[in-house]
Write an enzyme that holds these catalytic residues in place. Sequence first.
Site, mmCIF file in Angstrom:
data_model
loop_
_atom_site.group_PDB
_atom_site.id
_atom_site.type_symbol
_atom_site.label_atom_id
_atom_site.label_comp_id
_atom_site.label_asym_id
_atom_site.label_seq_id
_atom_site.Cartn_x
_atom_site.Cartn_y
_atom_site.Cartn_z
ATOM 1 N N HIS A 157 50.156 37.639 45.708
ATOM 2 C CA HIS A 157 49.215 38.661 45.984
ATOM 3 C C HIS A 157 49.624 39.988 45.664
ATOM 4 C CE1 HIS A 157 46.167 40.796 48.153
ATOM 5 N NE2 HIS A 157 45.344 39.586 48.077
ATOM 6 N N GLU B 275 42.856 31.801 48.374
ATOM 7 C CA GLU B 275 42.248 30.728 47.674
ATOM 8 C C GLU B 275 42.508 29.447 47.960
ATOM 9 O OE1 GLU B 275 39.728 32.579 46.509
ATOM 10 O OE2 GLU B 275 40.030 33.612 44.706
HETATM 11 N N1 ACO Z 1 52.653 31.726 39.852
HETATM 12 C C1 ACO Z 1 53.857 31.892 39.217
HETATM 13 N N2 ACO Z 1 54.365 33.102 38.961
HETATM 14 C C2 ACO Z 1 53.719 34.166 39.599
HETATM 15 C C3 ACO Z 1 52.446 34.047 40.689
HETATM 16 C C4 ACO Z 1 52.061 32.485 40.706
HETATM 17 N N3 ACO Z 1 50.892 32.364 41.390
HETATM 18 N N4 ACO Z 1 51.862 35.108 40.810
HETATM 19 C C5 ACO Z 1 53.094 35.971 40.297
HETATM 20 N N5 ACO Z 1 53.929 35.345 39.812
HETATM 21 C C6 ACO Z 1 55.030 36.089 38.782
HETATM 22 C C7 ACO Z 1 54.208 36.659 37.611
HETATM 23 O O1 ACO Z 1 54.196 35.811 36.453
HETATM 24 C C8 ACO Z 1 55.101 37.830 37.411
HETATM 25 O O2 ACO Z 1 56.321 37.570 36.709
HETATM 26 P P1 ACO Z 1 56.505 38.698 35.267
HETATM 27 O O3 ACO Z 1 57.135 39.740 36.135
HETATM 28 O O4 ACO Z 1 57.700 37.755 34.660
HETATM 29 O O5 ACO Z 1 55.447 38.865 34.626
HETATM 30 C C9 ACO Z 1 55.805 38.318 39.052
HETATM 31 O O6 ACO Z 1 55.545 37.108 39.692
HETATM 32 C C10 ACO Z 1 54.970 39.371 39.596
HETATM 33 O O7 ACO Z 1 53.753 39.142 39.700
HETATM 34 P P2 ACO Z 1 52.677 40.262 39.259
HETATM 35 O O8 ACO Z 1 51.807 39.826 37.891
HETATM 36 O O9 ACO Z 1 53.273 41.724 39.307
HETATM 37 O O10 ACO Z 1 51.709 40.004 40.349
HETATM 38 P P3 ACO Z 1 50.371 41.135 40.662
HETATM 39 O O11 ACO Z 1 50.414 41.529 42.014
HETATM 40 O O12 ACO Z 1 50.110 41.686 39.440
HETATM 41 O O13 ACO Z 1 49.366 39.796 40.684
HETATM 42 C C11 ACO Z 1 48.178 37.810 41.355
HETATM 43 C C12 ACO Z 1 48.771 39.116 41.837
HETATM 44 C C13 ACO Z 1 47.257 38.221 40.458
HETATM 45 C C14 ACO Z 1 47.449 37.297 42.509
HETATM 46 C C15 ACO Z 1 49.264 36.626 41.025
HETATM 47 O O14 ACO Z 1 50.038 36.468 42.015
HETATM 48 C C16 ACO Z 1 48.727 35.618 40.358
HETATM 49 O O15 ACO Z 1 48.273 35.642 39.214
HETATM 50 N N6 ACO Z 1 48.419 34.551 41.428
HETATM 51 C C17 ACO Z 1 47.657 33.291 40.807
HETATM 52 C C18 ACO Z 1 46.200 33.590 40.741
HETATM 53 C C19 ACO Z 1 45.551 33.482 42.232
HETATM 54 O O16 ACO Z 1 45.904 32.909 43.248
HETATM 55 N N7 ACO Z 1 44.555 34.542 42.369
HETATM 56 C C20 ACO Z 1 43.925 34.792 43.547
HETATM 57 C C21 ACO Z 1 44.562 36.054 44.236
HETATM 58 S S1 ACO Z 1 43.731 36.351 45.951
HETATM 59 C C22 ACO Z 1 42.126 37.241 45.626
HETATM 60 O O17 ACO Z 1 42.045 38.028 44.629
HETATM 61 C C23 ACO Z 1 41.090 37.009 46.401
#
Ligand code: ACO
Length: 363
Positions: A246, A305
């Site tokens: 998140h 989610e």
């Molecule tokens: N699985 C694997 N790796 C992850 C995940 C995950 N669920 N979430 C983050 N990471 C990794 C990213 O790949 C990133 O790696 P990188 O730096 O090598 O690119 C690192 O952790 C940092 O993540 P960010 O992209 O900076 O996290 P951000 O704050 O932008 O994104 C997000 C948050 C979009 C929710 C992300 O955690 C994600 O994609 N989760 C999966 C999708 C999801 O569950 N979405 C629902 C969110 S809840 C809502 O909006 C209601």
Amino acid sequence: MSMGLEDVIAAETRLSAVDGAKGALIIKGYALDQIAGQKSFEAVARLLFTGLLDNLPDESAFAGHLGRARADAFALVQYIDAGILALPPMDGMRALIARIEDGEDIETTLRLLAAPAVLLPAILRHQRGLDPIAPTHGLGHAADMLHMLTGQMTSPEVAGALDTYLVTVADHGLNASTFAARVVASTWSGLTSSVLAGLAALKGPLHGGAPGPIIAMLDGIGQPDNAEAWIEAALARGDRLMGFGHRIYKVRDPRADALKAAVKRMSAGANMLPGRLKLAEAVETAALRILQAHRPDRPLDVNVEFYTALLLEALGFPADAFTAVFATGRTAGWLAHAREQRLTGRLIRPQSSYVGPEPAVAA
Ligand code: ACO
């Protein structure tokens, strides 16, 4: 410059606060656990709207007004045609909501709040070759939505689970879809336009589009023993695990526990697949362990989610409609934020840093 606007404060709000370090959500002075499962969706929507709209019905009358708005919204069902049915439910619903005239008043607000609960069940029934069911006078918003979906009166536990869900997702600070709704409100475009912007932003898998793929993940894993290998393989491919991570929460998303409790409360009366909760818990445990090893620098915990997927599946919604159910609850937040932006904000117009080519200088 901050690419994803991380840590940028772009609005002042009285509506909700998200504490990412503590894992806490406050909605208008209430902690999430003081309202989820305690107050109805109607009561929470009215709470959010208080102070933002003229002629807001009082507490005892609000649910009746929303019920009448559902009856009015049923007129839009006539526009469901082959084109709408060819779209994913979220996009079909957005196309129908676009027919609501823009405005800023309480009638427009109630119409927009009511519309998803009526239109989504009608679309889903059409897709199954069934006639849509009109709203029933006197039912609560959640119970009526389930009745319009299934044609059956659901038990209070099952209707209560949907009600808890709608309350849990009703508002959540300046998330991407709420920001989109506020940007549109800041141009004085109108509430329908703000809700359409919210819908468009919510449907992406990084925001509200995650729970459908979570069902695909659970089905792909099949049984608890397969969880570790499946997750390791997914991360090795570079996939993100849906339902984890998140932008704001660095600890467990408090909404996950509110929804897990709702799943447990209703499991006896719903269509929960045998062993589903056990499988989900095994996946959660394995995912947390593997994500921690995979990204020790980045706390990645379960988000709203994950248990949303279980709850909505057990309520009988198909996976491709989960985001539209999310929108049914979040519309309350979008509308409140759009009104707040209109009343207290100013045009949102940030700047960008140009990194393209400069025009050629004439010789
Ligand atoms: N699985 C694997 N790796 C992850 C995940 C995950 N669920 N979430 C983050 N990471 C990794 C990213 O790949 C990133 O790696 P990188 O730096 O090598 O690119 C690192 O952790 C940092 O993540 P960010 O992209 O900076 O996290 P951000 O704050 O932008 O994104 C997000 C948050 C979009 C929710 C992300 O955690 C994600 O994609 N989760 C999966 C999708 C999801 O569950 N979405 C629902 C969110 S809840 C809502 O909006 C209601």
